[in-house]
Design an enzyme around this catalytic site. Structure first.
Site, mmCIF file in Angstrom:
data_model
loop_
_atom_site.group_PDB
_atom_site.id
_atom_site.type_symbol
_atom_site.label_atom_id
_atom_site.label_comp_id
_atom_site.label_asym_id
_atom_site.label_seq_id
_atom_site.Cartn_x
_atom_site.Cartn_y
_atom_site.Cartn_z
ATOM 1 N N CYS A 1 43.241 29.759 43.710
ATOM 2 C CA CYS A 1 42.839 28.756 44.704
ATOM 3 C C CYS A 1 41.352 28.427 44.514
ATOM 4 C CB CYS A 1 43.100 29.315 46.095
ATOM 5 S SG CYS A 1 42.214 28.491 47.431
ATOM 6 N N CYS B 1 39.229 29.469 47.506
ATOM 7 C CA CYS B 1 39.063 30.928 47.573
ATOM 8 C C CYS B 1 38.018 31.398 46.563
ATOM 9 C CB CYS B 1 40.389 31.635 47.295
ATOM 10 S SG CYS B 1 41.729 31.186 48.432
#
Length: 157
Positions: A81, A84
């Site tokens: 991600c 993230c």
């Protein structure tokens, strides 16, 4: 024609060499990994030695910790991600400054369980639990000030 076959052969040998070297590298990374299995997504394997991902928790461990009623903060993330990858290197040093233990829950490996158990629909998501119940949630990549405010509110309790 022979030249073309020779070049093709060299390319195949290089490709096989890359695959073998990658497999060797993965074997080293997988030794003593916190997941208890070697059947991991490549993006998870790639973060095994990253200092920002050293608080990995398995679903049963997170469940037990939350059910204990003790204050518990869980960071739901996925190693592939982009949000993230942007937030984690800022979050973990801030957690250290606040002396806050963060249970890192890998959505790439255990996402189905987290969606049904904790209602996690997007990541990164930081959730604080107390007395077995959710007390606060922060979803998406946030600036440091928001992370500090989250810790100020929940880690000082």
């Amino acid at each position: 024609m022979k030249k073309l076959l020779a070049i093709g052969g060299i390319i195949v040998v290089i490709f096989v060499l890359i695959v073998v070297l990658n497999n060797q590298s993965n074997k080293k990374k997988l030794a003593d990994n916190p997941y208890g299995t070697n059947d991991l997504d490549q993006s998870t394997i790639d973060i095994l030695s990253d200092k920002n991902y050293q608080s990995i928790a398995l679903p049963d461990e997170v469940d037990k910790q939350i059910e204990s009623g003790e204050p518990t903060t869980v960071y739901f993330f996925s190693p592939d991600c982009p949000h993230c990858r942007e937030m984690t290197p800022r979050l973990m040093p801030l957690a250290d400054k606040y002396d806050a233990h963060i249970y890192q829950y890998n959505m790439k490996e255990f996402g189905d369980q987290a969606e049904s158990r904790y209602g996690i629909e997007s990541w990164p998501t930081l959730v604080h639990y107390k007395d077995g119940k959710e007390q606060g949630r922060m979803s998406g990549a946030h600036p440091d000030e928001d992370i500090k405010a989250f810790f100020d509110e929940f880690e000082s309790n």
